[in-house]
Design a protein around this motif. Structure first.
Motif, PDB file in Angstrom:
ATOM      1  N   THR B  83     -10.829  25.883 -31.514  1.00  0.00           N
ATOM      2  CA  THR B  83     -11.148  25.719 -30.287  1.00  0.00           C
ATOM      3  C   THR B  83     -10.095  26.651 -29.684  1.00  0.00           C
ATOM      4  OG1 THR B  83     -10.372  23.187 -30.852  1.00  0.00           O
ATOM      5  CG2 THR B  83      -9.816  24.079 -28.391  1.00  0.00           C
ATOM      6  N   SER B 193     -19.529  20.142 -14.573  1.00  0.00           N
ATOM      7  CA  SER B 193     -18.331  21.256 -15.983  1.00  0.00           C
ATOM      8  C   SER B 193     -17.515  22.286 -15.010  1.00  0.00           C
ATOM      9  CB  SER B 193     -19.347  22.301 -16.458  1.00  0.00           C
ATOM     10  OG  SER B 193     -18.391  23.737 -17.013  1.00  0.00           O
ATOM     11  N   PRO B 356     -14.629  18.281 -25.038  1.00  0.00           N
ATOM     12  CA  PRO B 356     -14.154  17.590 -25.678  1.00  0.00           C
ATOM     13  C   PRO B 356     -13.046  17.308 -26.399  1.00  0.00           C
ATOM     14  CG  PRO B 356     -16.911  17.767 -26.281  1.00  0.00           C
ATOM     15  CD  PRO B 356     -16.089  18.972 -25.496  1.00  0.00           C
ATOM     16  N   LEU B 357     -12.646  18.802 -27.054  1.00  0.00           N
ATOM     17  CA  LEU B 357     -12.168  19.088 -28.282  1.00  0.00           C
ATOM     18  C   LEU B 357     -10.716  19.658 -27.590  1.00  0.00           C
ATOM     19  CD1 LEU B 357     -13.959  21.927 -30.530  1.00  0.00           C
ATOM     20  CD2 LEU B 357     -13.538  19.004 -31.207  1.00  0.00           C
ATOM     21  N   TYR B 359      -9.506  18.071 -24.393  1.00  0.00           N
ATOM     22  CA  TYR B 359      -9.201  16.421 -24.118  1.00  0.00           C
ATOM     23  C   TYR B 359      -9.992  15.502 -25.049  1.00  0.00           C
ATOM     24  CZ  TYR B 359     -10.822  18.362 -19.115  1.00  0.00           C
ATOM     25  OH  TYR B 359     -10.241  19.829 -18.533  1.00  0.00           O
ATOM     26  N   TYR B 360      -9.765  15.041 -25.980  1.00  0.00           N
ATOM     27  CA  TYR B 360      -9.848  14.123 -26.448  1.00  0.00           C
ATOM     28  C   TYR B 360      -7.905  13.555 -27.105  1.00  0.00           C
ATOM     29  CZ  TYR B 360      -9.913  11.686 -31.213  1.00  0.00           C
ATOM     30  OH  TYR B 360      -9.070  11.640 -31.992  1.00  0.00           O
ATOM     31  N   LEU B 389     -14.877  10.807 -21.242  1.00  0.00           N
ATOM     32  CA  LEU B 389     -14.628  11.811 -22.214  1.00  0.00           C
ATOM     33  C   LEU B 389     -15.851  11.054 -22.908  1.00  0.00           C
ATOM     34  CD1 LEU B 389     -13.341  13.100 -24.357  1.00  0.00           C
ATOM     35  CD2 LEU B 389     -12.196  11.734 -25.541  1.00  0.00           C
ATOM     36  N   LEU B 390     -16.245  10.448 -23.343  1.00  0.00           N
ATOM     37  CA  LEU B 390     -17.709   9.772 -23.239  1.00  0.00           C
ATOM     38  C   LEU B 390     -18.979  11.208 -22.549  1.00  0.00           C
ATOM     39  CD1 LEU B 390     -17.843   6.418 -24.486  1.00  0.00           C
ATOM     40  CD2 LEU B 390     -18.069   8.241 -25.600  1.00  0.00           C
ATOM     41  N   THR B 393     -18.388  14.918 -23.388  1.00  0.00           N
ATOM     42  CA  THR B 393     -19.049  14.746 -24.641  1.00  0.00           C
ATOM     43  C   THR B 393     -20.983  14.542 -24.764  1.00  0.00           C
ATOM     44  OG1 THR B 393     -17.305  13.566 -25.609  1.00  0.00           O
ATOM     45  CG2 THR B 393     -19.317  14.607 -26.872  1.00  0.00           C
ATOM     46  N   ALA B 396     -21.564  18.162 -22.888  1.00  0.00           N
ATOM     47  CA  ALA B 396     -21.535  18.573 -23.664  1.00  0.00           C
ATOM     48  C   ALA B 396     -22.720  19.091 -24.843  1.00  0.00           C
ATOM     49  CB  ALA B 396     -20.373  18.265 -24.825  1.00  0.00           C
ATOM     50  N   VAL B 397     -23.371  18.104 -25.105  1.00  0.00           N
ATOM     51  CA  VAL B 397     -24.359  17.971 -26.346  1.00  0.00           C
ATOM     52  C   VAL B 397     -25.627  18.606 -25.148  1.00  0.00           C
ATOM     53  CG1 VAL B 397     -25.858  16.954 -27.474  1.00  0.00           C
ATOM     54  CG2 VAL B 397     -23.642  16.074 -27.607  1.00  0.00           C
TER      55      VAL B 397
END
Lengths: 112, 412
Positions: B83, B193, B356-357, B359-360, B389-390, B393, B396-397
């Motif tokens: 990250t 984003s 995600p890496l 904010y998680y 977060l969902l 994610t 991000a995908v």
């Protein structure tokens, strides 16, 4: 070709809007010279892209009109740069010529 | 007065994040293509960044842990390092784009040669970071960036359709072909984003520690995160309005910063243009400072090396070398002649993958009662954080496939 035509219409339209703002005295000298330089680069880039692209025979005529009009726009921008260097505001005629280029590109884009 | 000046951290963070080169052009393009239909990602992004900025500020203040210390603890060394590397590469790319943006804005102001301005800007930015304490950096860039308000005035002066603007708050798919719909999602995702670029939380959390906030300042943390973000968000909406009102009817797809600057002062004269360009220079310059400093903050925090902008450079040598290297590498990319918008596209879309890496771990740390004690997330905080977060994610995908399918948002 659709994408190139859309970009060409956008560039011609933007140049027209810019020249109108310049005529109204709403821009600074440095802004005018620099933005003209960017517009010239954009037009030059479009010409290069069109020259390098392979065109299918079915859209050869459209491509040729686009190329001709972008070249004309490039020439107009060069003239405007000379005006800017001499601190002369563009004439209504300059605006008309650019408008004509834009219309021609729009017509080409809208034809099937 | 001190509290008021304290807001500059939030303003600089949000302006540098929301109103950087990418967002300025990207949002105006979205307005030029979809009118106000993409207002909702701005609102969604604003709420998300307020939630996460507040969380990372709270974790920094209470647990004394900035973002990358949290990332290492929660993700472990290997994933944390991956990250860190990805974030650093993105920070360098973004910093390069912002430096080019600063050079363009200064060229539009002065007419000086761009390459000379590029080198000069990096020297000035580097000099300011070296000489000034953190608070003065945020005050100079944050307060000068407020000049961008002229864009908001310009948007209002052009009489937008307020009810149409209101309708843009709800997501609605455009009635168009597949390509147009893909473009819609590409721009929705890009706007979302760009508002959540991870360097904002890196900078904000480090800034909270640089300013020596204590748990009693947590109310201020929320205010700074909220007001700064709302201001940045209002300017982003103004950019969309300008795109919708000036460019959409003329089929203009703005590709240059100068085009947006011209639109930003459309109803006004040259003095307004100069003010807008100064504001743009400060906002984009602020983003360059944020990314350069964030790069160095992140490395030092990950490896537990001494860092602080408020300590003499000889005491924090690695930290100082870190941001100098960031600026140097960004300059090399900037002078190579890569188009700044290409760099921005890369950083915005690939940045999504790192989110995600980042904010998680922040969410986990803020919800951890053992570390945070009474300042841990409420259930409501956590639920809101999980929902965002969902969304992050999912975005991000979808980011890279959308970039490929739309050829980085090319119009037809």
């Amino acid at each position: 070709m659709k994408s190139e035509l859309a970009s060409a219409v956008s560039l011609a339209s933007e140049t027209q809007m810019f020249v109108e703002q310049w005529q109204r005295g709403r821009l600074t000298g440095s802004f005018i010279q620099t933005h003209l330089d960017y517009l010239r680069q954009e037009a030059g880039g479009s010409i290069k892209e069109l020259d390098e692209s392979r065109v299918e025979p079915s859209i050869a005529a459209k491509s040729e009109i686009c190329r001709t009009q972008i070249r004309a726009l490039h020439r107009e921008i060069l003239v405007l740069q000379t005006d800017a260097d001499s601190h002369v505001r563009p004439l209504r005629m300059d605006c008309k010529r650019i408008e004509h280029i834009r219309k021609s590109l729009e017509d080409t884009k809208s034809t099937p | 007065m001190k509290k008021l000046l304290g807001l500059t951290l939030g303003i600089m963070t949000a302006l540098g994040g929301f109103v950087d080169l990418g967002q300025i052009v990207f949002t105006t393009q979205a307005g030029a293509l979809f009118s106000y239909q993409l207002l909702w990602p701005i609102v969604l992004g604003t709420v998300a960044i307020i939630v996460y900025m507040e969380m990372c500020g709270r974790v920094a203040v209470v647990a004394k842990k900035p973002v990358f210390a949290v990332v290492r603890k929660r993700l472990g060394f290997k994933l944390g390092l991956a990250t860190l590397i990805a974030s650093t590469v993105l920070n360098i790319i973004t910093c390069a784009a912002e430096i080019v943006g600063v050079a363009i804005a200064i060229r539009l102001l002065t007419g000086w040669p761009e390459k000379l301005i590029l080198i000069g800007s990096v020297l000035v930015i580097g000099g300011l970071i070296y000489v000034l304490k953190f608070q003065w950096i945020e005050r100079i860039f944050g307060l000068t960036g407020v000049l961008m308000i002229i864009l908001g005035v310009s948007a209002v002066a052009l009489h937008p359709d307020w009810s149409a603007l209101g309708r843009g708050l709800l997501p609605r798919l455009p009635q168009a072909d597949t390509q147009h719909r893909l473009l819609y999602w590409y721009f929705a995702l890009g706007i979302f984003s760009a508002m959540l670029m991870v360097y904002e939380v890196h900078f904000y959390s480090s800034g909270a520690m640089e300013e020596g906030w204590k748990p009693r300042d947590l109310g201020e943390n929320f205010m700074v995160a909220s007001l700064g973000s709302l201001f940045g968000s209002a300017l982003t909406v103004a950019l969309m309005v300008l795109g919708a009102l000036l460019f959409l009817p003329h089929r203009i797809f703005p590709q240059m910063l100068s085009t947006v600057a011209m639109a930003g002062t459309f109803p006004f004269g040259p003095k307004a243009l100069v003010l807008a360009l100064l504001g743009i220079t400060a906002c984009i310059g602020g983003a360059a400072v944020e990314t350069a400093l964030s790069g160095s903050y992140n490395v030092c925090q990950f490896f537990n090396i001494a860092w602080s902008k408020n300590r003499p450079a000889r005491e924090v040598r690695i930290f100082t070398i870190g941001w100098l290297v960031m600026l140097g590498l960004a300059l090399i990319i900037a002078v190579s002649g890569v188009r700044p918008l290409t760099l921005v596209n890369i950083s915005v879309i690939f940045g999504m993958a790192v989110m995600p890496l980042t904010y998680y771990p922040i969410l986990r740390a803020a919800a951890d009662k053992q570390t945070m004690g009474t300042h841990a997330n409420t259930r409501f905080n956590t639920i809101v954080g999980v929902v965002f977060l969902l969304i992050i994610t999912l975005a991000a995908v979808a980011a890279i496939p959308l970039m490929i399918l739309t050829r980085s948002g090319q119009i037809e």
